[in-house]
Design an enzyme around this catalytic site. Structure first.
Site, PDB file in Angstrom:
ATOM      1  N   THR A  27      63.504  33.357  31.281  1.00  0.00           N
ATOM      2  CA  THR A  27      63.711  32.862  30.051  1.00  0.00           C
ATOM      3  C   THR A  27      62.459  34.398  28.708  1.00  0.00           C
ATOM      4  OG1 THR A  27      62.250  31.785  29.805  1.00  0.00           O
ATOM      5  CG2 THR A  27      64.275  30.568  30.316  1.00  0.00           C
ATOM      6  N   VAL A  82      56.518  33.565  37.425  1.00  0.00           N
ATOM      7  CA  VAL A  82      55.909  34.108  36.366  1.00  0.00           C
ATOM      8  C   VAL A  82      56.115  34.921  35.856  1.00  0.00           C
ATOM      9  CG1 VAL A  82      53.311  33.686  35.276  1.00  0.00           C
ATOM     10  CG2 VAL A  82      53.810  32.457  36.798  1.00  0.00           C
ATOM     11  N   LYS A  83      56.145  35.159  34.644  1.00  0.00           N
ATOM     12  CA  LYS A  83      57.145  36.333  34.082  1.00  0.00           C
ATOM     13  C   LYS A  83      55.301  37.487  33.066  1.00  0.00           C
ATOM     14  CE  LYS A  83      61.022  37.757  31.928  1.00  0.00           C
ATOM     15  NZ  LYS A  83      62.006  37.420  30.774  1.00  0.00           N
ATOM     16  N   VAL A  84      55.455  38.446  33.075  1.00  0.00           N
ATOM     17  CA  VAL A  84      53.852  39.120  32.458  1.00  0.00           C
ATOM     18  C   VAL A  84      54.293  40.223  32.462  1.00  0.00           C
ATOM     19  CG1 VAL A  84      51.999  37.842  34.108  1.00  0.00           C
ATOM     20  CG2 VAL A  84      53.132  40.127  34.356  1.00  0.00           C
TER      21      VAL A  84
END
Ligand code: E4P
Length: 217
Positions: A27, A82-84
Site C-alpha cells: 500500500t 514498514v515502508k519508508v
C-alpha cells in the site's frame, strides 16, 4: 517470482487471495486515501487476508517521527513490512528498524545508487518504480537490470520488488531479469491469465463436448 497486490481495496484482495496467486500486499498513502478508511484498520484487515508481507508506509519526513510511525505500524500485525521513502531520514529509519528485526520496504527508488544505499541500510525490499520512469521517457527495466546485477555482485539479501507495474509486459520483463517480486494492481495479474487462443480453444472444446450429451459428474 512473488506477486504482491498493489491495492488497499479489501474486496479485491479477498477475491485475489482465493486464486492462491497473491504472495503479499503493498500500500502507499495514495492507496490508503483511495480506500477512504482509517489506515490502522485497513492494514489490520489486509494482514488478516494474507500471511505474506503487507507494506504500510510512514508519512513523516523526519527520522524520529518516522521511527515512531514505523514501530506503531509494525505493532498492527506480525506480517507488516514498514515502508519508508528513499531519503536520508528514510534510510536511517530503515537501518534502525531492520536492526530491530522489522522488515523494511524502501520505496520511491529511481536510481541504482539509491538501491545500493537501501541494501546497505538493511532493507528487506527495494521498490524501484518502473512505470513512473517510463512515463518520463526513461526505461524503467534498465534500472531493474542494474539493481539485480548489483545485488548479485555483492550477495545482498534485499529483494528487488518491482513497483509501479502498469501492464503484463512489465511483469514478463521483470521475471526475465530475475527480480524477486513484482507488485501490481490485481487487474494486471488477471490480464496475465488472458489469451485469445485460450478463449477460442475453450469455446471449441465446450461446443464439441456439448455434442456428446455427456456430463462428467
Ligand atoms: C508500490 O509499492 C508503489 O507504491 C506503487 O507500485 C506505485 O505505483 P504507481 O506508480 O502506479 O502509483
Amino acid at each position: 517470482m512473488k506477486f504482491f497486490a498493489d491495492t488497499a481495496d479489501v474486496a479485491e484482495l479477498r477475491s485475489l487471495a482465493g486464486t492462491g496467486l497473491m504472495d503479499g500486499v503493498t500500500t502507499n498513502p495514495s492507496l490508503i486515501a483511495k480506500s477512504g478508511r482509517k489506515m490502522s484498520e485497513v492494514i489490520a484487515e489486509i494482514c488478516s487476508i494474507t500471511d505474506g508481507p503487507v507494506s504500510a508506509e510512514v508519512t513523516a519526513t523526519d527520522h524520529e517521527t518516522m521511527l515512531k510511525e514505523g514501530r506503531y505500524l509494525r505493532a498492527i500485525a506480525k506480517n507488516v513490512a514498514v515502508k519508508v521513502p528513499l531519503t536520508e531520514a528514510g534510510l536511517r529509519t530503515c537501518k534502525v528498524l531492520s536492526d530491530e528485526g522489522t522488515p523494511v520496504n524502501v520505496t520511491l527508488c529511481f536510481s541504482a545508487n539509491q538501491a545500493l544505499l537501501a541494501a546497505k541500510a538493511g532493507a528487506a525490499f527495494i521498490s524501484p518504480f518502473v512505470g513512473r520512469l517510463d512515463d518520463i521517457g526513461y526505461d524503467g527495466m534498465e534500472l531493474i537490470a542494474d539493481v539485480v546485477q548489483i545485488y548479485d555482485n555483492y550477495n545482498f539479501r534485499t529483494e528487488v520488488l518491482v513497483a509501479s507495474i502498469r501492464h503484463p509486459v512489465h511483469v514478463l520483463q521483470a521475471a526475465k531479469l530475475g527480480a524477486h517480486v513484482g507488485t501490481m494492481p490485481p487487474s494486471v495479474i488477471r490480464a496475465m491469465m488472458k489469451h485469445p487462443l485460450t478463449d477460442k480453444g475453450l469455446e471449441a472444446f465446450l461446443a464439441d463436448w456439448a455434442k456428446t450429451g455427456q456430463s462428467i459428474l
